[in-house]
Design a protein around this motif. Structure first.
Motif, PDB file in Angstrom:
ATOM      1  N   TYR A  57       0.160  -5.683  -5.727  1.00 36.12           N
ATOM      2  CA  TYR A  57       0.001  -5.239  -4.329  1.00 36.12           C
ATOM      3  C   TYR A  57      -0.237  -6.449  -3.425  1.00 36.12           C
ATOM      4  O   TYR A  57       0.384  -6.589  -2.369  1.00 36.12           O
ATOM      5  CB  TYR A  57      -1.198  -4.299  -4.179  1.00 36.12           C
ATOM      6  CG  TYR A  57      -0.948  -2.830  -4.400  1.00 36.12           C
ATOM      7  CD1 TYR A  57      -0.410  -2.029  -3.392  1.00 36.12           C
ATOM      8  CD2 TYR A  57      -1.298  -2.220  -5.595  1.00 36.12           C
ATOM      9  CE1 TYR A  57      -0.229  -0.665  -3.576  1.00 36.12           C
ATOM     10  CE2 TYR A  57      -1.113  -0.851  -5.792  1.00 36.12           C
ATOM     11  CZ  TYR A  57      -0.586  -0.081  -4.781  1.00 36.12           C
ATOM     12  OH  TYR A  57      -0.407   1.271  -4.960  1.00 36.12           O
ATOM     13  N   ALA A  58      -1.181  -7.304  -3.841  1.00 36.77           N
ATOM     14  CA  ALA A  58      -1.546  -8.450  -2.998  1.00 36.77           C
ATOM     15  C   ALA A  58      -0.325  -9.348  -2.765  1.00 36.77           C
ATOM     16  O   ALA A  58      -0.063  -9.769  -1.627  1.00 36.77           O
ATOM     17  CB  ALA A  58      -2.689  -9.228  -3.637  1.00 36.77           C
ATOM     18  N   GLY A  85      -9.884  -3.253  -4.973  1.00 33.78           N
ATOM     19  CA  GLY A  85      -9.224  -4.205  -5.873  1.00 33.78           C
ATOM     20  C   GLY A  85      -8.202  -5.072  -5.164  1.00 33.78           C
ATOM     21  O   GLY A  85      -8.102  -6.275  -5.432  1.00 33.78           O
ATOM     22  N   VAL A  86      -7.467  -4.483  -4.254  1.00 35.70           N
ATOM     23  CA  VAL A  86      -6.442  -5.255  -3.544  1.00 35.70           C
ATOM     24  C   VAL A  86      -7.093  -6.227  -2.557  1.00 35.70           C
ATOM     25  O   VAL A  86      -6.654  -7.370  -2.409  1.00 35.70           O
ATOM     26  CB  VAL A  86      -5.411  -4.329  -2.855  1.00 35.70           C
ATOM     27  CG1 VAL A  86      -4.423  -5.134  -2.030  1.00 35.70           C
ATOM     28  CG2 VAL A  86      -4.668  -3.491  -3.893  1.00 35.70           C
ATOM     29  N   ALA A  87      -8.195  -5.796  -1.923  1.00 34.79           N
ATOM     30  CA  ALA A  87      -8.909  -6.712  -1.025  1.00 34.79           C
ATOM     31  C   ALA A  87      -9.439  -7.908  -1.827  1.00 34.79           C
ATOM     32  O   ALA A  87      -9.366  -9.058  -1.364  1.00 34.79           O
ATOM     33  CB  ALA A  87     -10.056  -5.986  -0.318  1.00 34.79           C
ATOM     34  N   ALA A  91      -8.340 -11.826  -1.423  1.00 36.69           N
ATOM     35  CA  ALA A  91      -9.336 -12.888  -1.193  1.00 36.69           C
ATOM     36  C   ALA A  91      -9.102 -14.049  -2.150  1.00 36.69           C
ATOM     37  O   ALA A  91      -9.154 -15.220  -1.750  1.00 36.69           O
ATOM     38  CB  ALA A  91     -10.743 -12.324  -1.340  1.00 36.69           C
ATOM     39  N   ARG A  92      -8.803 -13.720  -3.419  1.00 33.12           N
ATOM     40  CA  ARG A  92      -8.529 -14.784  -4.405  1.00 33.12           C
ATOM     41  C   ARG A  92      -7.298 -15.579  -4.016  1.00 33.12           C
ATOM     42  O   ARG A  92      -7.156 -16.728  -4.362  1.00 33.12           O
ATOM     43  CB  ARG A  92      -8.324 -14.182  -5.800  1.00 33.12           C
ATOM     44  CG  ARG A  92      -9.611 -13.823  -6.513  1.00 33.12           C
ATOM     45  CD  ARG A  92      -9.355 -13.554  -7.998  1.00 33.12           C
ATOM     46  NE  ARG A  92      -8.448 -12.426  -8.183  1.00 33.12           N
ATOM     47  CZ  ARG A  92      -8.838 -11.151  -8.245  1.00 33.12           C
ATOM     48  NH1 ARG A  92     -10.125 -10.861  -8.154  1.00 33.12           N
ATOM     49  NH2 ARG A  92      -7.974 -10.179  -8.404  1.00 33.12           N
ATOM     50  N   LYS A  93      -6.382 -14.929  -3.282  1.00 31.28           N
ATOM     51  CA  LYS A  93      -5.145 -15.608  -2.868  1.00 31.28           C
ATOM     52  C   LYS A  93      -5.288 -16.224  -1.477  1.00 31.28           C
ATOM     53  O   LYS A  93      -4.301 -16.633  -0.869  1.00 31.28           O
ATOM     54  CB  LYS A  93      -3.969 -14.629  -2.923  1.00 31.28           C
ATOM     55  CG  LYS A  93      -3.627 -14.203  -4.360  1.00 31.28           C
ATOM     56  CD  LYS A  93      -2.671 -13.023  -4.397  1.00 31.28           C
ATOM     57  CE  LYS A  93      -2.590 -12.413  -5.783  1.00 31.28           C
ATOM     58  NZ  LYS A  93      -1.830 -13.201  -6.762  1.00 31.28           N
ATOM     59  N   PHE A  99     -12.340  -3.681   3.333  1.00 34.13           N
ATOM     60  CA  PHE A  99     -11.729  -2.423   2.900  1.00 34.13           C
ATOM     61  C   PHE A  99     -12.579  -1.233   3.328  1.00 34.13           C
ATOM     62  O   PHE A  99     -13.766  -1.367   3.628  1.00 34.13           O
ATOM     63  CB  PHE A  99     -11.489  -2.391   1.382  1.00 34.13           C
ATOM     64  CG  PHE A  99     -12.724  -2.244   0.540  1.00 34.13           C
ATOM     65  CD1 PHE A  99     -13.322  -3.346  -0.034  1.00 34.13           C
ATOM     66  CD2 PHE A  99     -13.287  -0.981   0.309  1.00 34.13           C
ATOM     67  CE1 PHE A  99     -14.460  -3.219  -0.817  1.00 34.13           C
ATOM     68  CE2 PHE A  99     -14.430  -0.840  -0.474  1.00 34.13           C
ATOM     69  CZ  PHE A  99     -15.013  -1.969  -1.037  1.00 34.13           C
ATOM     70  N   ALA A 100     -11.940  -0.074   3.365  1.00 36.01           N
ATOM     71  CA  ALA A 100     -12.612   1.184   3.690  1.00 36.01           C
ATOM     72  C   ALA A 100     -11.893   2.319   2.984  1.00 36.01           C
ATOM     73  O   ALA A 100     -10.710   2.203   2.656  1.00 36.01           O
ATOM     74  CB  ALA A 100     -12.592   1.421   5.204  1.00 36.01           C
ATOM     75  N   TYR A 101     -12.637   3.389   2.718  1.00 33.33           N
ATOM     76  CA  TYR A 101     -12.024   4.593   2.146  1.00 33.33           C
ATOM     77  C   TYR A 101     -12.753   5.820   2.665  1.00 33.33           C
ATOM     78  O   TYR A 101     -13.835   5.714   3.248  1.00 33.33           O
ATOM     79  CB  TYR A 101     -12.043   4.548   0.612  1.00 33.33           C
ATOM     80  CG  TYR A 101     -13.409   4.448  -0.013  1.00 33.33           C
ATOM     81  CD1 TYR A 101     -13.932   3.215  -0.381  1.00 33.33           C
ATOM     82  CD2 TYR A 101     -14.171   5.595  -0.266  1.00 33.33           C
ATOM     83  CE1 TYR A 101     -15.182   3.113  -0.969  1.00 33.33           C
ATOM     84  CE2 TYR A 101     -15.413   5.513  -0.853  1.00 33.33           C
ATOM     85  CZ  TYR A 101     -15.924   4.263  -1.209  1.00 33.33           C
ATOM     86  OH  TYR A 101     -17.159   4.180  -1.781  1.00 33.33           O
ATOM     87  N   ASN A 102     -12.174   6.967   2.441  1.00 28.06           N
ATOM     88  CA  ASN A 102     -12.805   8.213   2.900  1.00 28.06           C
ATOM     89  C   ASN A 102     -13.377   8.990   1.731  1.00 28.06           C
ATOM     90  O   ASN A 102     -13.004   8.767   0.574  1.00 28.06           O
ATOM     91  CB  ASN A 102     -11.786   9.082   3.648  1.00 28.06           C
ATOM     92  CG  ASN A 102     -10.650   9.522   2.759  1.00 28.06           C
ATOM     93  OD1 ASN A 102      -9.990   8.708   2.119  1.00 28.06           O
ATOM     94  ND2 ASN A 102     -10.411  10.819   2.695  1.00 28.06           N
ATOM     95  N   ARG A 103     -14.307   9.862   2.043  1.00 33.51           N
ATOM     96  CA  ARG A 103     -14.774  10.857   1.077  1.00 33.51           C
ATOM     97  C   ARG A 103     -13.989  12.122   1.341  1.00 33.51           C
ATOM     98  O   ARG A 103     -13.712  12.437   2.487  1.00 33.51           O
ATOM     99  CB  ARG A 103     -16.225  11.215   1.325  1.00 33.51           C
ATOM    100  CG  ARG A 103     -17.194  10.139   1.159  1.00 33.51           C
ATOM    101  CD  ARG A 103     -18.562  10.706   1.535  1.00 33.51           C
ATOM    102  NE  ARG A 103     -19.558   9.660   1.555  1.00 33.51           N
ATOM    103  CZ  ARG A 103     -20.143   9.196   0.461  1.00 33.51           C
ATOM    104  NH1 ARG A 103     -19.819   9.699  -0.712  1.00 33.51           N
ATOM    105  NH2 ARG A 103     -21.028   8.230   0.539  1.00 33.51           N
ATOM    106  N   LYS A 104     -13.702  12.880   0.283  1.00 37.10           N
ATOM    107  CA  LYS A 104     -13.036  14.165   0.516  1.00 37.10           C
ATOM    108  C   LYS A 104     -14.057  15.221   0.912  1.00 37.10           C
ATOM    109  O   LYS A 104     -13.779  16.084   1.725  1.00 37.10           O
ATOM    110  CB  LYS A 104     -12.261  14.606  -0.720  1.00 37.10           C
ATOM    111  CG  LYS A 104     -10.945  13.849  -0.865  1.00 37.10           C
ATOM    112  CD  LYS A 104      -9.954  14.610  -1.705  1.00 37.10           C
ATOM    113  CE  LYS A 104      -8.659  13.820  -1.820  1.00 37.10           C
ATOM    114  NZ  LYS A 104      -7.667  14.522  -2.629  1.00 37.10           N
ATOM    115  N   GLU A 105     -15.257  15.146   0.328  1.00 39.17           N
ATOM    116  CA  GLU A 105     -16.288  16.147   0.634  1.00 39.17           C
ATOM    117  C   GLU A 105     -17.160  15.613   1.769  1.00 39.17           C
ATOM    118  O   GLU A 105     -17.423  14.428   1.859  1.00 39.17           O
ATOM    119  CB  GLU A 105     -17.132  16.457  -0.607  1.00 39.17           C
ATOM    120  CG  GLU A 105     -17.974  15.303  -1.128  1.00 39.17           C
ATOM    121  CD  GLU A 105     -17.156  14.237  -1.882  1.00 39.17           C
ATOM    122  OE1 GLU A 105     -17.744  13.217  -2.254  1.00 39.17           O
ATOM    123  OE2 GLU A 105     -15.927  14.424  -2.052  1.00 39.17           O
TER     124      GLU A 105
END
Ligand code: OMP
Length: 231
Positions: A57-58, A85-87, A91-93, A99-105
């Motif tokens: 991905y990166a 993981g992609v963030a 960073a290593r590159k 990064f951010a993500y949502n909760r479903k509940e």
């Protein structure tokens, strides 16, 4: 004209075949279509495989010109480990993003929101996901991002199945075929790019035909002819 696969594409294919995340057989898709192949990103759970996936991905993201983003958003649930993981791989590159993500509940206590990680308001956001077929999943995520005041800059998926719009019935031969990804791109007003397309996958299978049985390749070709955008 066949073009050689890039190193990050070969690394991705090696990872998804070794982990069993890419399978051949008879599968029913969310759209109701029956497909001779299926990509289940949830089956990439070994440390070495998942490291290869994040790197792929990166590498793909870094190949995209003029991509101005500061947050990677991964929709729940599969997007949660992905965005982190992609963030980390970026960073290593040498590219630092949050990064951010949502909760479903919905939570009614504690942090109180449905978002976790970097704030999204007025931020340039790259959405990442595993697969695009009809584009439903990325449309939903883009609605969520818009509600949070984020600017969606682009979408990166691992696999673009390159399907036409429509349901399980074969597309009528007398009508123009509409690419589901193009339709989604217009709706969300952002470019969509991928590590691998169905065309890339077919080329890979054909190139190493001695490893893959002919019936499998035939079935995937037929699926492309039935439900694929004209390539
Ligand atoms: P769309 O929402 O139609 O773009 O399809 C994407 C979603 O379909 C993915 O997030 C999965 O839930 C599921 N899917 C796969 O995971 N792998 C596939 O190979 C195909 C599908 C699918 O159902 O089309």
């Amino acid at each position: 004209v066949p073009r050689p696969l890039a190193p990050h594409q070969t690394a991705f294919l090696t990872c998804v075949l070794a982990s069993g995340a890419l399978r051949f057989g008879d599968f029913e898709l969310k759209s109701g279509r029956r497909s001779p192949y299926f990509f289940n990103a949830g089956l990439i759970f070994d440390g070495d495989h998942v490291a290869a996936l994040f790197d792929a991905y990166a590498d793909r993201i870094l190949l995209e010109p003029n991509l101005d983003f500061d947050v990677i958003f991964g929709p729940a649930y599969k997007g949660i480990p992905l965005c982190a993981g992609v963030a980390a791989a970026l960073a290593r590159k040498g590219r630092r993003v949050a990064f951010a993500y949502n909760r479903k509940e919905l939570k009614d206590h504690g942090e109180g929101g449905t978002l976790v990680g970097a704030p999204l308001e007025h931020r340039n956001v790259l959405l990442i996901d595993d697969v695009i077929s009809a584009g439903t999943a990325i449309r939903e995520a883009s609605t969520l991002l818009a509600a949070r005041g984020a600017r969606l800059v682009a979408v990166c998926v691992a696999l673009d199945r390159q399907e036409v719009t429509g349901g399980p019935d074969l597309p009528p031969p007398d009508q123009p075929r509409v690419s589901a990804v193009d339709a989604a791109r217009r709706d969300i007003n952002a470019p969509v790019f991928s590590i691998l397309t169905l065309a890339d996958l077919l080329q890979f299978l054909e190139d190493r035909q001695h490893h893959q049985d002919g019936d499998t390749i035939q079935a995937v070709r037929k699926y492309r002819d039935d439900y694929g955008i004209i390539l």
